[in-house]
Design a protein around this motif. Structure first.
Motif, PDB file in Angstrom:
ATOM      1  N   SER A 164      45.801  44.219  31.448  1.00 45.20           N
ATOM      2  CA  SER A 164      46.166  45.245  32.442  1.00 45.20           C
ATOM      3  C   SER A 164      46.213  46.630  31.806  1.00 45.20           C
ATOM      4  O   SER A 164      45.841  47.620  32.439  1.00 45.20           O
ATOM      5  N   CYS A 165      46.664  46.702  30.562  1.00 47.08           N
ATOM      6  CA  CYS A 165      46.693  47.983  29.842  1.00 47.08           C
ATOM      7  C   CYS A 165      45.273  48.416  29.480  1.00 47.08           C
ATOM      8  O   CYS A 165      44.925  49.590  29.603  1.00 47.08           O
ATOM      9  N   HIS A 166      44.491  47.465  29.021  1.00 50.24           N
ATOM     10  CA  HIS A 166      43.120  47.741  28.609  1.00 50.24           C
ATOM     11  C   HIS A 166      42.288  48.222  29.797  1.00 50.24           C
ATOM     12  O   HIS A 166      41.409  49.077  29.640  1.00 50.24           O
ATOM     13  N   LEU A 167      42.569  47.699  30.986  1.00 46.88           N
ATOM     14  CA  LEU A 167      41.820  48.053  32.186  1.00 46.88           C
ATOM     15  C   LEU A 167      42.321  49.317  32.889  1.00 46.88           C
ATOM     16  O   LEU A 167      41.669  49.797  33.810  1.00 46.88           O
ATOM     17  N   TYR A 168      43.453  49.837  32.485  1.00 45.67           N
ATOM     18  CA  TYR A 168      44.008  50.978  33.218  1.00 45.67           C
ATOM     19  C   TYR A 168      43.049  52.159  33.167  1.00 45.67           C
ATOM     20  O   TYR A 168      42.505  52.443  32.122  1.00 45.67           O
ATOM     21  N   PRO A 169      42.748  52.819  34.307  1.00 43.69           N
ATOM     22  CA  PRO A 169      43.470  52.934  35.565  1.00 43.69           C
ATOM     23  C   PRO A 169      43.037  51.973  36.668  1.00 43.69           C
ATOM     24  O   PRO A 169      43.330  52.202  37.831  1.00 43.69           O
ATOM     25  N   ILE A 170      42.352  50.904  36.310  1.00 45.71           N
ATOM     26  CA  ILE A 170      42.061  49.875  37.317  1.00 45.71           C
ATOM     27  C   ILE A 170      43.264  48.942  37.395  1.00 45.71           C
ATOM     28  O   ILE A 170      43.780  48.492  36.370  1.00 45.71           O
ATOM     29  N   ARG A 200      35.623  42.051  28.982  1.00 45.56           N
ATOM     30  CA  ARG A 200      36.670  41.144  28.487  1.00 45.56           C
ATOM     31  C   ARG A 200      37.236  40.308  29.628  1.00 45.56           C
ATOM     32  O   ARG A 200      37.470  39.104  29.473  1.00 45.56           O
ATOM     33  N   LYS A 201      37.441  40.915  30.787  1.00 47.57           N
ATOM     34  CA  LYS A 201      38.055  40.231  31.920  1.00 47.57           C
ATOM     35  C   LYS A 201      37.075  39.346  32.688  1.00 47.57           C
ATOM     36  O   LYS A 201      37.400  38.207  33.035  1.00 47.57           O
ATOM     37  N   TYR A 202      35.862  39.861  32.942  1.00 46.82           N
ATOM     38  CA  TYR A 202      34.941  39.167  33.844  1.00 46.82           C
ATOM     39  C   TYR A 202      33.647  38.685  33.199  1.00 46.82           C
ATOM     40  O   TYR A 202      32.894  37.960  33.828  1.00 46.82           O
ATOM     41  N   GLY A 203      33.363  39.123  31.981  1.00 50.93           N
ATOM     42  CA  GLY A 203      32.168  38.664  31.288  1.00 50.93           C
ATOM     43  C   GLY A 203      31.018  39.661  31.333  1.00 50.93           C
ATOM     44  O   GLY A 203      30.960  40.545  32.178  1.00 50.93           O
ATOM     45  N   GLU A 204      30.107  39.467  30.397  1.00 52.84           N
ATOM     46  CA  GLU A 204      28.943  40.341  30.230  1.00 52.84           C
ATOM     47  C   GLU A 204      28.023  40.309  31.449  1.00 52.84           C
ATOM     48  O   GLU A 204      27.552  41.346  31.921  1.00 52.84           O
ATOM     49  N   PHE A 214      39.702  35.906  46.060  1.00 52.24           N
ATOM     50  CA  PHE A 214      39.058  37.000  45.341  1.00 52.24           C
ATOM     51  C   PHE A 214      40.106  37.879  44.671  1.00 52.24           C
ATOM     52  O   PHE A 214      41.301  37.747  44.925  1.00 52.24           O
ATOM     53  N   GLU A 215      39.614  38.771  43.814  1.00 47.76           N
ATOM     54  CA  GLU A 215      40.458  39.778  43.181  1.00 47.76           C
ATOM     55  C   GLU A 215      39.960  41.146  43.613  1.00 47.76           C
ATOM     56  O   GLU A 215      38.760  41.413  43.604  1.00 47.76           O
ATOM     57  N   ALA A 216      40.889  42.015  43.995  1.00 50.53           N
ATOM     58  CA  ALA A 216      40.551  43.377  44.402  1.00 50.53           C
ATOM     59  C   ALA A 216      40.807  44.314  43.226  1.00 50.53           C
ATOM     60  O   ALA A 216      41.902  44.324  42.668  1.00 50.53           O
ATOM     61  N   LEU A 217      39.783  45.069  42.853  1.00 54.88           N
ATOM     62  CA  LEU A 217      39.886  46.043  41.776  1.00 54.88           C
ATOM     63  C   LEU A 217      39.972  47.431  42.395  1.00 54.88           C
ATOM     64  O   LEU A 217      39.063  47.859  43.110  1.00 54.88           O
ATOM     65  N   ASN A 218      41.083  48.098  42.151  1.00 52.19           N
ATOM     66  CA  ASN A 218      41.311  49.426  42.711  1.00 52.19           C
ATOM     67  C   ASN A 218      41.614  50.427  41.612  1.00 52.19           C
ATOM     68  O   ASN A 218      42.213  50.087  40.594  1.00 52.19           O
ATOM     69  N   PRO A 253      51.847  44.830  33.479  1.00 57.16           N
ATOM     70  CA  PRO A 253      51.638  43.501  34.067  1.00 57.16           C
ATOM     71  C   PRO A 253      51.016  42.546  33.048  1.00 57.16           C
ATOM     72  O   PRO A 253      50.151  42.945  32.263  1.00 57.16           O
ATOM     73  N   LEU A 254      51.455  41.304  33.067  1.00 58.93           N
ATOM     74  CA  LEU A 254      50.933  40.270  32.165  1.00 58.93           C
ATOM     75  C   LEU A 254      50.368  39.120  32.984  1.00 58.93           C
ATOM     76  O   LEU A 254      50.964  38.708  33.979  1.00 58.93           O
ATOM     77  N   GLU A 255      49.242  38.595  32.540  1.00 58.69           N
ATOM     78  CA  GLU A 255      48.665  37.415  33.178  1.00 58.69           C
ATOM     79  C   GLU A 255      49.327  36.177  32.582  1.00 58.69           C
ATOM     80  O   GLU A 255      49.847  36.212  31.462  1.00 58.69           O
TER      81      GLU A 255
END
Length: 191
Positions: free
Chosen positions: A121-127, A170-174, A135-139, A38-40
């Protein structure tokens, strides 16, 4: 579940263990599945800007897939993802000498050719993230190909959110990540 700012985080991300074990899985997440990565929206331009520097790292089949399909494709829901080679591996996936799949984008980044590590999306996998209006749901995406990563994470005592600290920042900040840690720590004290 954890509600944090504009995100809702499944309990599995806090509770389950995970550390990628490429020696065991051989990068199967770059091959398995229905679509590419997936790409943003903002990543489409980044990919276009950096493609000439990524291209030398790609396989011949990957370059051919991009020539035929484009740098990215739109799926049936209107979301973007990387093209695939024969509906299998990501067009940007490359095999190393040990037949482990790696990422041409990440290799260009590691070699200092570009300043973008890889799709988030790759960096966050398996999320996996599902975006809603407010909102965004993180699963946590449970998948048999990651069983070695779950065992390895359990052996090391590393939970999903800990393993993915860098991409979550990287996605949501420190500050978001620090707040996540504080919530988890406070909940563990209660138990």
């Amino acid at each position: 579940m954890i509600v944090l700012q504009h995100t809702v985080i499944s309990d599995d991300i806090r509770e389950k263990f995970f550390v990628c074990n490429l020696e065991k899985c051989k990068g199967a997440c770059c091959v398995e599945g229905d679509l590419g990565a997936p790409l943003e929206g903002e990543e489409l331009n980044i990919l276009a800007q950096h493609y000439d520097k990524i291209k030398p790292y790609m396989s011949g089949a990957g370059k051919h897939a991009v020539e035929e399909q484009g740098l990215y494709v739109m799926d049936f829901e209107g979301d973007y993802s990387t093209p695939t080679i024969g509906n299998r591996e990501c067009a940007y996936a490359i095999y190393d000498d040990n037949k482990v799949l790696k990422c041409a984008i990440e290799q260009a980044y590691l070699d200092g050719k570009i300043d973008w590590k890889k799709p988030v999306s790759c960096h966050l996998y398996p999320i996996r993230i599902t975006k809603y209006d407010d909102f965004e749901a993180l699963n946590y995406d449970r998948w048999h190909i990651c069983n070695p990563a779950c065992s390895f994470g359990e052996d090391l005592g590393v939970r999903v959110y800990q393993f993915l600290k860098e991409p979550l920042i990287r996605k949501y900040g420190e500050s978001w990540y620090r707040e996540l840690e504080q919530i988890i720590d406070a909940e563990e004290v209660k138990v």
